[in-house]
Design a protein around this motif. Sequence first.
Motif, PDB file in Angstrom:
ATOM      1  N   MET B   8       2.430  39.100 -19.293  1.00  0.00           N
ATOM      2  CA  MET B   8       1.811  39.807 -18.152  1.00  0.00           C
ATOM      3  C   MET B   8       1.635  41.073 -18.418  1.00  0.00           C
ATOM      4  O   MET B   8       1.036  42.121 -17.486  1.00  0.00           O
ATOM      5  CB  MET B   8       2.697  39.480 -17.036  1.00  0.00           C
ATOM      6  N   LEU B   9       2.048  41.927 -19.352  1.00  0.00           N
ATOM      7  CA  LEU B   9       2.090  43.274 -19.626  1.00  0.00           C
ATOM      8  C   LEU B   9       0.910  43.654 -20.196  1.00  0.00           C
ATOM      9  O   LEU B   9       0.531  43.162 -21.123  1.00  0.00           O
ATOM     10  CB  LEU B   9       3.163  43.816 -20.083  1.00  0.00           C
ATOM     11  N   THR B  10       0.261  44.890 -19.699  1.00  0.00           N
ATOM     12  CA  THR B  10      -0.791  45.383 -20.680  1.00  0.00           C
ATOM     13  C   THR B  10      -0.781  46.837 -20.625  1.00  0.00           C
ATOM     14  O   THR B  10      -0.115  47.434 -19.793  1.00  0.00           O
ATOM     15  CB  THR B  10      -2.204  44.988 -20.002  1.00  0.00           C
ATOM     16  N   SER B  11      -1.218  47.500 -21.643  1.00  0.00           N
ATOM     17  CA  SER B  11      -1.389  48.945 -21.490  1.00  0.00           C
ATOM     18  C   SER B  11      -2.988  49.382 -21.153  1.00  0.00           C
ATOM     19  O   SER B  11      -3.283  50.594 -21.456  1.00  0.00           O
ATOM     20  CB  SER B  11      -1.199  49.558 -22.905  1.00  0.00           C
ATOM     21  N   ASN B  12      -3.656  48.549 -20.520  1.00  0.00           N
ATOM     22  CA  ASN B  12      -5.177  49.057 -20.060  1.00  0.00           C
ATOM     23  C   ASN B  12      -4.962  50.182 -18.947  1.00  0.00           C
ATOM     24  O   ASN B  12      -5.927  50.594 -18.545  1.00  0.00           O
ATOM     25  CB  ASN B  12      -5.811  47.723 -19.614  1.00  0.00           C
ATOM     26  N   TYR B  21      -4.167  44.553 -24.768  1.00  0.00           N
ATOM     27  CA  TYR B  21      -3.497  43.538 -24.501  1.00  0.00           C
ATOM     28  C   TYR B  21      -3.747  42.715 -25.909  1.00  0.00           C
ATOM     29  O   TYR B  21      -4.926  42.400 -26.263  1.00  0.00           O
ATOM     30  CB  TYR B  21      -3.839  42.905 -23.176  1.00  0.00           C
ATOM     31  N   PRO B  22      -2.658  41.558 -26.257  1.00  0.00           N
ATOM     32  CA  PRO B  22      -1.297  41.913 -25.885  1.00  0.00           C
ATOM     33  C   PRO B  22      -0.717  42.994 -26.659  1.00  0.00           C
ATOM     34  O   PRO B  22      -1.107  43.312 -27.633  1.00  0.00           O
ATOM     35  CB  PRO B  22      -0.875  40.804 -26.360  1.00  0.00           C
ATOM     36  N   LEU B  23       0.469  43.558 -26.052  1.00  0.00           N
ATOM     37  CA  LEU B  23       1.302  44.531 -26.616  1.00  0.00           C
ATOM     38  C   LEU B  23       1.770  43.965 -27.843  1.00  0.00           C
ATOM     39  O   LEU B  23       2.261  43.025 -27.747  1.00  0.00           O
ATOM     40  CB  LEU B  23       2.089  45.096 -25.409  1.00  0.00           C
ATOM     41  N   TRP B  51      -2.823  31.804 -23.470  1.00  0.00           N
ATOM     42  CA  TRP B  51      -2.194  31.143 -24.430  1.00  0.00           C
ATOM     43  C   TRP B  51      -2.106  31.951 -25.881  1.00  0.00           C
ATOM     44  O   TRP B  51      -1.212  32.065 -26.613  1.00  0.00           O
ATOM     45  CB  TRP B  51      -2.834  29.946 -24.726  1.00  0.00           C
ATOM     46  N   SER B  52      -3.400  32.652 -26.156  1.00  0.00           N
ATOM     47  CA  SER B  52      -3.390  33.267 -27.342  1.00  0.00           C
ATOM     48  C   SER B  52      -2.570  34.402 -27.485  1.00  0.00           C
ATOM     49  O   SER B  52      -1.959  34.950 -28.643  1.00  0.00           O
ATOM     50  CB  SER B  52      -5.070  33.811 -27.352  1.00  0.00           C
ATOM     51  N   ALA B  53      -2.248  35.240 -26.373  1.00  0.00           N
ATOM     52  CA  ALA B  53      -1.419  36.060 -26.235  1.00  0.00           C
ATOM     53  C   ALA B  53      -0.021  35.628 -26.583  1.00  0.00           C
ATOM     54  O   ALA B  53       0.869  36.243 -27.224  1.00  0.00           O
ATOM     55  CB  ALA B  53      -1.406  37.063 -25.065  1.00  0.00           C
ATOM     56  N   PHE B  54       0.261  34.584 -26.005  1.00  0.00           N
ATOM     57  CA  PHE B  54       1.842  33.895 -25.953  1.00  0.00           C
ATOM     58  C   PHE B  54       1.824  33.632 -27.445  1.00  0.00           C
ATOM     59  O   PHE B  54       3.037  33.867 -28.092  1.00  0.00           O
ATOM     60  CB  PHE B  54       1.769  32.635 -25.115  1.00  0.00           C
ATOM     61  N   TYR B  55       0.954  32.743 -28.157  1.00  0.00           N
ATOM     62  CA  TYR B  55       1.110  32.491 -29.390  1.00  0.00           C
ATOM     63  C   TYR B  55       1.358  33.532 -30.418  1.00  0.00           C
ATOM     64  O   TYR B  55       2.134  33.937 -31.231  1.00  0.00           O
ATOM     65  CB  TYR B  55      -0.267  31.806 -30.192  1.00  0.00           C
ATOM     66  N   LYS B  56       0.489  34.759 -30.220  1.00  0.00           N
ATOM     67  CA  LYS B  56       0.627  35.855 -31.076  1.00  0.00           C
ATOM     68  C   LYS B  56       2.247  36.305 -30.956  1.00  0.00           C
ATOM     69  O   LYS B  56       2.752  37.092 -31.792  1.00  0.00           O
ATOM     70  CB  LYS B  56      -0.235  36.921 -30.756  1.00  0.00           C
ATOM     71  N   ALA B  57       2.510  36.640 -29.665  1.00  0.00           N
ATOM     72  CA  ALA B  57       3.945  36.996 -29.346  1.00  0.00           C
ATOM     73  C   ALA B  57       5.142  36.223 -30.186  1.00  0.00           C
ATOM     74  O   ALA B  57       5.977  36.949 -30.567  1.00  0.00           O
ATOM     75  CB  ALA B  57       4.149  37.075 -27.799  1.00  0.00           C
ATOM     76  N   THR B  58       4.916  34.929 -30.442  1.00  0.00           N
ATOM     77  CA  THR B  58       6.140  34.414 -31.036  1.00  0.00           C
ATOM     78  C   THR B  58       5.846  34.581 -32.360  1.00  0.00           C
ATOM     79  O   THR B  58       6.723  34.678 -33.045  1.00  0.00           O
ATOM     80  CB  THR B  58       5.668  32.690 -30.821  1.00  0.00           C
ATOM     81  N   LEU B  59       4.586  34.918 -32.895  1.00  0.00           N
ATOM     82  CA  LEU B  59       4.536  35.281 -34.399  1.00  0.00           C
ATOM     83  C   LEU B  59       5.156  36.583 -34.657  1.00  0.00           C
ATOM     84  O   LEU B  59       5.904  36.878 -35.584  1.00  0.00           O
ATOM     85  CB  LEU B  59       2.997  35.448 -34.937  1.00  0.00           C
ATOM     86  N   MET B  60       4.956  37.532 -33.580  1.00  0.00           N
ATOM     87  CA  MET B  60       5.606  38.935 -33.658  1.00  0.00           C
ATOM     88  C   MET B  60       7.227  38.941 -33.769  1.00  0.00           C
ATOM     89  O   MET B  60       7.561  39.749 -34.627  1.00  0.00           O
ATOM     90  CB  MET B  60       5.363  39.811 -32.341  1.00  0.00           C
ATOM     91  N   LEU B  61       7.605  37.853 -33.333  1.00  0.00           N
ATOM     92  CA  LEU B  61       9.239  37.519 -33.357  1.00  0.00           C
ATOM     93  C   LEU B  61       9.533  37.207 -34.717  1.00  0.00           C
ATOM     94  O   LEU B  61      10.960  37.493 -35.108  1.00  0.00           O
ATOM     95  CB  LEU B  61       9.739  36.837 -32.027  1.00  0.00           C
ATOM     96  N   GLY B  62       8.775  36.580 -35.432  1.00  0.00           N
ATOM     97  CA  GLY B  62       9.120  36.021 -36.870  1.00  0.00           C
ATOM     98  C   GLY B  62      10.322  35.267 -36.833  1.00  0.00           C
ATOM     99  O   GLY B  62      11.208  35.109 -37.573  1.00  0.00           O
ATOM    100  N   ASP B  63      10.681  34.343 -35.909  1.00  0.00           N
ATOM    101  CA  ASP B  63      11.575  33.588 -35.907  1.00  0.00           C
ATOM    102  C   ASP B  63      11.286  32.060 -35.740  1.00  0.00           C
ATOM    103  O   ASP B  63      10.544  31.461 -34.882  1.00  0.00           O
ATOM    104  CB  ASP B  63      12.484  33.635 -34.406  1.00  0.00           C
ATOM    105  N   ALA B  64      11.619  31.463 -36.861  1.00  0.00           N
ATOM    106  CA  ALA B  64      11.248  29.960 -37.008  1.00  0.00           C
ATOM    107  C   ALA B  64      11.532  28.915 -35.893  1.00  0.00           C
ATOM    108  O   ALA B  64      10.863  27.967 -35.798  1.00  0.00           O
ATOM    109  CB  ALA B  64      12.002  29.196 -38.258  1.00  0.00           C
ATOM    110  N   GLU B  65      12.491  29.489 -35.432  1.00  0.00           N
ATOM    111  CA  GLU B  65      12.772  28.232 -33.985  1.00  0.00           C
ATOM    112  C   GLU B  65      11.915  28.609 -32.809  1.00  0.00           C
ATOM    113  O   GLU B  65      11.914  27.838 -32.015  1.00  0.00           O
ATOM    114  CB  GLU B  65      14.280  29.056 -33.566  1.00  0.00           C
ATOM    115  N   ILE B  66      11.201  29.734 -33.047  1.00  0.00           N
ATOM    116  CA  ILE B  66      10.265  30.014 -31.908  1.00  0.00           C
ATOM    117  C   ILE B  66       8.931  29.599 -32.444  1.00  0.00           C
ATOM    118  O   ILE B  66       8.237  30.377 -33.119  1.00  0.00           O
ATOM    119  CB  ILE B  66      10.410  31.387 -31.391  1.00  0.00           C
TER     120      ILE B  66
END
Lengths: 218, 125
Positions: B8-12, B21-23, B51-66
């Motif tokens: 839900m957060l943006t720097s716009n 977005y996404p941050l 959804w696309s931002a959510f998917y990118k966020a999971t990649l940013m965390l780099g955790d296989a469990e997520i």
Amino acid sequence: MAQLPTPVYNIEHILNSNVYEPSEDTFLLLDALESDLPSLECLNPTLVVEIGPGSGLIITALAKLLQGKAQCLAVDINPNACVVTQNTSESNRVKVEVIQSDLLSGLRREQKIDVLVFNPPYVVTPSEEVTEGEVIVRAYAGGHKGREVMDRLFPLLSSSLSDKGILYLLVIKENDPEDIIHRLSQYGFIGKTLLTRQVPGEKLSVLKFTRSCDEKQL
Amino acid sequence: MLLLTHNMLTSNCIKGVSNGYPLIIKATSIKKLESDFNPEFLIRMIPKLDWSAFYKATLMLGDAEISIPEKLIDSYEKDSEFLKKVHHALLEVEVVEGDLECPESGRKFPISSGIPNMLLKEDEI
């Protein structure tokens, strides 16, 4: 009748942190939300946001009520209030997400908020105190007619609230509630007074706004 | 800060930024939480997500469990395995310390004790 119990809170931590302590306005807002529980249950909100939670009492009460059924989010400009809100929610074993920001700045505005609660700085003060006062002053300083902070939120409502979204707003007589209801009708909202209470020195009211039927049909 | 909040957060809100977005999440400390699985809530929340931002966020965390699929699947309402993955990524991973970074301007928003600071200075608005 369903109830909205007052959460536990640590008054010492609140006062030591220079955060606005739960007062008559806070309790009126809790009572107003409790009186409106049937419409809250009917709405079945997914996203609940409080602006300016201060001690975090209101958003924690809502998080306890809606545990697991809604995401609760609190936004405060004061970093100490953010920490206290987080502590209050943790003491009550509920998850409230806290963001430090100014009103809804930094949040995407795509009509997603189902319930928005705002107990704004409403006290009539010199305008300088709204922006230049110490944090504890800025918790109540509302400037001209006590309206300067809440007036900045009104133009954002239409793009922030979901179709069935509700705004609960605490005001005092000097804020001119009739004028606020008129102003928000121009943004497509219909408002009414939910609860009023006279306390020493202040006549407090909680206003409730929803989108007017005309707006829904558009 | 949960990934739900990140969504839900943006720097716009920064002057001149239109693509905030996404941050970008730069986490230095992550905590796993446990929260009750409520599919009814997730089914209401998923349409509110980007959804696309959510998917990118999971990649940013780099955790296989997520791990969630890149695209939102059809009839997810009935797929309890899918909903459990969404539940974990959305509500059980807390970014405690780190920064959120505007993808356009590079402006950093610090996260401290799980609280992101989105406040801008007057000359940034």
